[in-house]
Design an enzyme around this catalytic site. Sequence first.
Site, PDB file in Angstrom:
ATOM      1  CG  ASP A  15      -8.678   7.028  96.997  1.00 60.01           C
ATOM      2  OD1 ASP A  15      -8.470   5.837  97.129  1.00 60.01           O
ATOM      3  OD2 ASP A  15      -8.173   7.650  96.429  1.00 60.01           O
ATOM      4  CG  ASN A  63     -12.972  -0.898  93.198  1.00 61.28           C
ATOM      5  OD1 ASN A  63     -13.612  -0.329  93.901  1.00 61.28           O
ATOM      6  ND2 ASN A  63     -11.784  -0.185  92.742  1.00 61.28           N
TER       7      ASN A  63
END
Length: 237
Positions: A15, A63
């Site tokens: 991330d 996503n």
Amino acid sequence: MSGSGGPAHVAIIMDGNGRWASMRGRPRLFGHHAGARRVREIVEACPDLGVEYLTIFGFSTENWKRTQIEVAGLMSLFRSYIRREARALRAQNVRVRFIGDRPGLDEKLQAQMDELEEMTEDCTGTNLTIALNYGGRDEVARATRRLAQDVAEGRLDPHKVDEETLPRYLDTYVLPDPDLVIRTSGEARISNFLLWQSAYAEYEFIDTLWPDFSKEIFADVVASYAGRDRRFGAVKG
């Protein structure tokens, strides 16, 4: 568990690519490209650290909610990553696998994934698993459907289904459960990653953004794991 007391299987939620790029006044995809380059360094560091299995979260089922431009850019990045890294991974004796809902990806990318898995299937070094179009809940749902079909068709006795049965239907059925899960960028959540498999994993949430996650930081996190007391629900006398 590896012989040195360190984690044999490390899973990473990579991330912070977008924030890394924003801090430099660049578009988010610039950060994703930097993050992809970082993967090679971490894979290369695994043998010396005793890490036999590395699983990385490349693209989640959630996503797809990102902008069309970013999603298209990520898909292009995955295709170029496979094309660019395939020979190097094989030369480094890295066995590559992909997990996730593969039919949800475009056919060209699927073909590249299949080819890379076949190209490295006889490699005996680090086991690199890349999660693409992956979500833990989605994985369990897909596994449950397959299990239910086997029950319906008489291949599985429902009375013999226990906690050892479902893992055989998961995407990760050939992998050991992760010992250590790392999330970069300071976020302290697991984001639907390896929900079943990580029931007893140790977690490490670090502030470093993924493109800055060096092999030295990786080594420090792996070393700190060795000092943890893992009891798996039991109490030592």
